[in-house]
Scaffold this motif. Structure first.
Motif, PDB file in Angstrom:
ATOM      1  N   ALA A 237      16.812   3.688  -1.345  1.00  0.00           N
ATOM      2  CA  ALA A 237      17.743   3.532  -0.223  1.00  0.00           C
ATOM      3  C   ALA A 237      17.291   2.414   0.717  1.00  0.00           C
ATOM      4  CB  ALA A 237      17.875   4.844   0.540  1.00  0.00           C
ATOM      5  N   ARG A 238      15.999   2.329   0.964  1.00  0.00           N
ATOM      6  CA  ARG A 238      15.436   1.272   1.811  1.00  0.00           C
ATOM      7  C   ARG A 238      14.128   0.802   1.173  1.00  0.00           C
ATOM      8  NH1 ARG A 238      13.620   2.134   6.531  1.00  0.00           N
ATOM      9  NH2 ARG A 238      14.189   0.100   7.427  1.00  0.00           N
ATOM     10  N   VAL A 239      14.219  -0.306   0.471  1.00  0.00           N
ATOM     11  CA  VAL A 239      13.064  -0.772  -0.278  1.00  0.00           C
ATOM     12  C   VAL A 239      11.908  -1.140   0.646  1.00  0.00           C
ATOM     13  CG1 VAL A 239      13.716  -3.200  -0.331  1.00  0.00           C
ATOM     14  CG2 VAL A 239      12.405  -2.241  -2.224  1.00  0.00           C
ATOM     15  N   GLU A 240      12.213  -1.445   1.901  1.00  0.00           N
ATOM     16  CA  GLU A 240      11.147  -1.823   2.843  1.00  0.00           C
ATOM     17  C   GLU A 240      10.110  -0.719   3.017  1.00  0.00           C
ATOM     18  OE1 GLU A 240      15.069  -3.448   4.628  1.00  0.00           O
ATOM     19  OE2 GLU A 240      14.360  -1.775   3.382  1.00  0.00           O
ATOM     20  N   THR A 241      10.528   0.538   2.811  1.00  0.00           N
ATOM     21  CA  THR A 241       9.611   1.654   3.050  1.00  0.00           C
ATOM     22  C   THR A 241       8.487   1.739   2.024  1.00  0.00           C
ATOM     23  OG1 THR A 241      11.015   3.168   1.776  1.00  0.00           O
ATOM     24  CG2 THR A 241      11.469   2.976   4.146  1.00  0.00           C
ATOM     25  N   VAL A 242       8.661   1.083   0.885  1.00  0.00           N
ATOM     26  CA  VAL A 242       7.626   1.159  -0.149  1.00  0.00           C
ATOM     27  C   VAL A 242       6.929  -0.181  -0.351  1.00  0.00           C
ATOM     28  CG1 VAL A 242       8.884   3.004  -1.326  1.00  0.00           C
ATOM     29  CG2 VAL A 242       9.208   0.629  -2.045  1.00  0.00           C
ATOM     30  N   ARG A 243       7.335  -1.204   0.419  1.00  0.00           N
ATOM     31  CA  ARG A 243       6.808  -2.554   0.162  1.00  0.00           C
ATOM     32  C   ARG A 243       5.294  -2.613   0.280  1.00  0.00           C
ATOM     33  NH1 ARG A 243       9.733  -5.651   3.536  1.00  0.00           N
ATOM     34  NH2 ARG A 243      11.246  -6.088   1.870  1.00  0.00           N
ATOM     35  N   ASP A 244       4.730  -2.091   1.353  1.00  0.00           N
ATOM     36  CA  ASP A 244       3.279  -2.190   1.560  1.00  0.00           C
ATOM     37  C   ASP A 244       2.510  -1.489   0.440  1.00  0.00           C
ATOM     38  OD1 ASP A 244       3.734  -3.624   3.843  1.00  0.00           O
ATOM     39  OD2 ASP A 244       3.378  -1.947   5.211  1.00  0.00           O
ATOM     40  N   ALA A 245       2.971  -0.303   0.072  1.00  0.00           N
ATOM     41  CA  ALA A 245       2.287   0.432  -0.996  1.00  0.00           C
ATOM     42  C   ALA A 245       2.406  -0.309  -2.325  1.00  0.00           C
ATOM     43  CB  ALA A 245       2.864   1.842  -1.116  1.00  0.00           C
TER      44      ALA A 245
END
Length: 294
Positions: A237-245
């Protein structure tokens, strides 16, 4: 008359170039620019240790024929010394579906870049007098322009090969191998292959091809990722939430490949498809042609 002769020569050269596959033309151009940064190499002496007889093949010089051995049969044989077997380079590139991907229309796919590097490296090595062959191609390594043409044809014929990692096959001890791919397979699958090749006495080089989007995951919002090798699809839904990981995991994977290479005494090069191929090609060529031993 001189102008007419020049025009005829130019026309013949253009005709010859037109018959070359586009991949070979592009690779030769890249290799030509890298040649300027290559200084003469010091080769190890040939030595006289006999390794094996093999059948005479197209591309062999007549002076290579062992006439005494050939006189005993109906075929021509070439006497191959141990040095000639060892001083060979076996090239491989991953042609699995994950390689045929690029994040932007202005970028080459990972497969396109891998094949460009492979053929350009073959051209450089052939110019240096090295014997080269495609790993898994079923043919012995040869030198000269014939080697480049043969590898180019094999690469084109085997483009649909589904192989995420190279198969293990018997190779001469102290030969060298270059493996080019994205190496996105689990490290636990890559490590035993490198160990087995290194344990057989091969010096090797891993060239990791990375699309810039694979390194940074620059997408935003709702994104659907489609598996290219039957992994299934993933909707975020929001790819930004997993970017750092994700970025951290990608970095750890790349570092792990470097550790595998170093443990085997190999080198590891990371090449992004938005970068010019010349720097990676020059570094790889110099690593392959440096003097080893006394």
């Amino acid at each position: 008359m001189a102008d007419a002769a020049t025009l005829r020569l130019r026309h013949r050269a253009e005709q010859a170039a037109a018959r070359l596959p586009p991949l070979q033309v592009a690779a030769e151009r890249v290799a030509a620019t890298v040649v300027q940064g290559v200084h003469g190499r010091r080769r190890v002496g040939q030595g006289d240790a006999f390794w094996q007889y093999r059948h005479f093949e197209f591309g062999d010089a007549a002076t290579a024929v062992d006439w005494r051995q050939s006189a005993r049969s109906q075929r021509l044989f070439v006497r191959q010394n141990e040095w000639e077997a060892a001083q060979s380079v076996w090239l491989w590139r991953d042609a699995s579906p994950s390689m045929a991907w690029g994040s932007d229309a202005g970028l080459p796919t990972k497969l396109d870049r891998a094949e460009l590097l492979l053929v350009a490296l073959a051209a450089l090595l052939a110019r240096a007098g090295e014997r080269v062959a495609l790993l898994g191609g079923g043919q012995r390594p040869v030198a000269g322009r014939f080697a480049v043409e043969r590898i180019t044809q094999q690469v084109a014929d085997r483009r649909q090969q589904l192989a995420g990692l190279p198969a293990i096959e018997p190779l001469p001890r102290h030969a060298r191998t270059v493996l080019i791919g994205d190496f996105l397979a689990p490290l636990a699958e890559v490590d035993p292959i490198v160990r087995r090749l290194a344990g057989a006495g091969l010096r090797g080089h891993l060239v990791q091809i990375v699309d810039p989007a694979e390194a940074t995951l620059p997408f935003a919002g709702r994104v659907r990722f489609e598996g290219l090798e039957q992994e299934g699809n993933l909707l975020l839904a929001r790819v930004e939430t997993v970017r750092d990981a994700y970025v951290e995991r990608m970095r750890a994977h790349t570092a792990g490949l470097g550790d595998i290479a170093r443990a085997a005494g190999w080198t590891h090069i990371v090449h992004h498809t938005d970068q010019p191929p010349q720097a990676a090609l020059l570094a790889l060529f110099q690593a392959l042609t440096q003097r080893v031993g006394p």
